[in-house]
Scaffold this motif. Structure first.
Motif, PDB file in Angstrom:
ATOM      1  N   ILE A  63       0.824  -1.205   0.000  1.00 41.70           N
ATOM      2  CA  ILE A  63       0.000   0.000   0.000  1.00 41.70           C
ATOM      3  C   ILE A  63       0.861   1.258   0.000  1.00 41.70           C
ATOM      4  O   ILE A  63       0.675   2.151  -0.823  1.00 41.70           O
ATOM      5  CB  ILE A  63      -0.962  -0.004   1.209  1.00 41.70           C
ATOM      6  CG1 ILE A  63      -1.924  -1.189   1.076  1.00 41.70           C
ATOM      7  CG2 ILE A  63      -1.724   1.310   1.316  1.00 41.70           C
ATOM      8  CD1 ILE A  63      -2.773  -1.447   2.268  1.00 41.70           C
ATOM      9  N   THR A  64       1.811   1.333   0.931  1.00 44.71           N
ATOM     10  CA  THR A  64       2.618   2.548   1.064  1.00 44.71           C
ATOM     11  C   THR A  64       3.986   2.431   0.429  1.00 44.71           C
ATOM     12  O   THR A  64       4.636   3.439   0.173  1.00 44.71           O
ATOM     13  CB  THR A  64       2.797   2.916   2.543  1.00 44.71           C
ATOM     14  OG1 THR A  64       3.495   1.853   3.211  1.00 44.71           O
ATOM     15  CG2 THR A  64       1.470   3.173   3.216  1.00 44.71           C
ATOM     16  N   GLY A  65       4.470   1.220   0.229  1.00 46.64           N
ATOM     17  CA  GLY A  65       5.805   1.029  -0.330  1.00 46.64           C
ATOM     18  C   GLY A  65       6.919   1.183   0.688  1.00 46.64           C
ATOM     19  O   GLY A  65       8.091   1.194   0.322  1.00 46.64           O
ATOM     20  N   ARG A  66       6.556   1.309   1.966  1.00 51.51           N
ATOM     21  CA  ARG A  66       7.567   1.477   3.016  1.00 51.51           C
ATOM     22  C   ARG A  66       8.116   0.133   3.446  1.00 51.51           C
ATOM     23  O   ARG A  66       7.438  -0.887   3.399  1.00 51.51           O
ATOM     24  CB  ARG A  66       6.952   2.163   4.234  1.00 51.51           C
ATOM     25  CG  ARG A  66       6.533   3.576   3.946  1.00 51.51           C
ATOM     26  CD  ARG A  66       5.894   4.215   5.129  1.00 51.51           C
ATOM     27  NE  ARG A  66       6.873   4.331   6.198  1.00 51.51           N
ATOM     28  CZ  ARG A  66       6.597   4.775   7.402  1.00 51.51           C
ATOM     29  NH1 ARG A  66       5.374   5.125   7.711  1.00 51.51           N
ATOM     30  NH2 ARG A  66       7.532   4.864   8.317  1.00 51.51           N
ATOM     31  N   ASN A  67       9.360   0.137   3.919  1.00 49.14           N
ATOM     32  CA  ASN A  67       9.979  -1.051   4.477  1.00 49.14           C
ATOM     33  C   ASN A  67       9.552  -1.147   5.943  1.00 49.14           C
ATOM     34  O   ASN A  67      10.061  -0.435   6.799  1.00 49.14           O
ATOM     35  CB  ASN A  67      11.500  -0.964   4.350  1.00 49.14           C
ATOM     36  CG  ASN A  67      12.177  -2.234   4.772  1.00 49.14           C
ATOM     37  OD1 ASN A  67      11.610  -3.069   5.469  1.00 49.14           O
ATOM     38  ND2 ASN A  67      13.422  -2.396   4.349  1.00 49.14           N
ATOM     39  N   LEU A  68       8.611  -2.027   6.216  1.00 45.28           N
ATOM     40  CA  LEU A  68       8.036  -2.128   7.546  1.00 45.28           C
ATOM     41  C   LEU A  68       9.015  -2.755   8.549  1.00 45.28           C
ATOM     42  O   LEU A  68       8.981  -2.417   9.731  1.00 45.28           O
ATOM     43  CB  LEU A  68       6.737  -2.938   7.491  1.00 45.28           C
ATOM     44  CG  LEU A  68       5.646  -2.326   6.604  1.00 45.28           C
ATOM     45  CD1 LEU A  68       4.465  -3.271   6.483  1.00 45.28           C
ATOM     46  CD2 LEU A  68       5.208  -0.983   7.146  1.00 45.28           C
ATOM     47  N   CYS A  69       9.882  -3.640   8.094  1.00 42.80           N
ATOM     48  CA  CYS A  69      10.873  -4.235   8.995  1.00 42.80           C
ATOM     49  C   CYS A  69      11.840  -3.165   9.524  1.00 42.80           C
ATOM     50  O   CYS A  69      12.235  -3.191  10.685  1.00 42.80           O
ATOM     51  CB  CYS A  69      11.644  -5.341   8.284  1.00 42.80           C
ATOM     52  SG  CYS A  69      10.623  -6.765   7.852  1.00 42.80           S
ATOM     53  N   LYS A  70      12.188  -2.226   8.666  1.00 44.17           N
ATOM     54  CA  LYS A  70      13.063  -1.131   9.071  1.00 44.17           C
ATOM     55  C   LYS A  70      12.360  -0.251  10.114  1.00 44.17           C
ATOM     56  O   LYS A  70      12.981   0.204  11.073  1.00 44.17           O
ATOM     57  CB  LYS A  70      13.472  -0.296   7.869  1.00 44.17           C
ATOM     58  CG  LYS A  70      14.521   0.750   8.187  1.00 44.17           C
ATOM     59  CD  LYS A  70      14.875   1.558   6.958  1.00 44.17           C
ATOM     60  CE  LYS A  70      15.871   0.776   6.139  1.00 44.17           C
ATOM     61  NZ  LYS A  70      16.429   1.554   5.015  1.00 44.17           N
ATOM     62  N   ASP A  71      11.063  -0.040   9.943  1.00 46.23           N
ATOM     63  CA  ASP A  71      10.301   0.751  10.912  1.00 46.23           C
ATOM     64  C   ASP A  71      10.246   0.066  12.277  1.00 46.23           C
ATOM     65  O   ASP A  71      10.340   0.721  13.314  1.00 46.23           O
ATOM     66  CB  ASP A  71       8.877   0.999  10.411  1.00 46.23           C
ATOM     67  CG  ASP A  71       8.828   1.947   9.234  1.00 46.23           C
ATOM     68  OD1 ASP A  71       9.844   2.634   8.968  1.00 46.23           O
ATOM     69  OD2 ASP A  71       7.778   1.999   8.569  1.00 46.23           O
TER      70      ASP A  71
END
Length: 69
Positions: free
Chosen positions: A33-41
């Motif tokens: 959906i957002t293209g963000r790296n969730l593991c990094k967050d």
């Protein structure tokens, strides 16, 4: 300062929910959906909790010096 720990923890839990529902492949970290790296967050949230704990401990250790000015 102490209030930040539950806020960061809530952020980690929220990101883990996003990780479960926004990725299609198990083990994938990039949100569709957002293209963000969730593991990094998630890792960033863990680091912020550790930094906050260290700051709290340091403030407690040097509280007499801080109060005296």
């Amino acid at each position: 300062m102490i209030i930040l720990i539950p806020i960061f923890y809530f952020g980690i839990i929220n990101t883990q929910v996003s990780l479960k529902y926004e990725t299609s492949i198990l083990g994938d970290c990039v949100s569709q959906i957002t293209g963000r790296n969730l593991c990094k967050d998630i890792e960033r949230g863990k680091v912020l909790i550790v930094i906050d704990i260290i700051v709290i401990v340091l403030l407690m250790l040097f509280r007499k010096k801080i109060i005296r000015g």
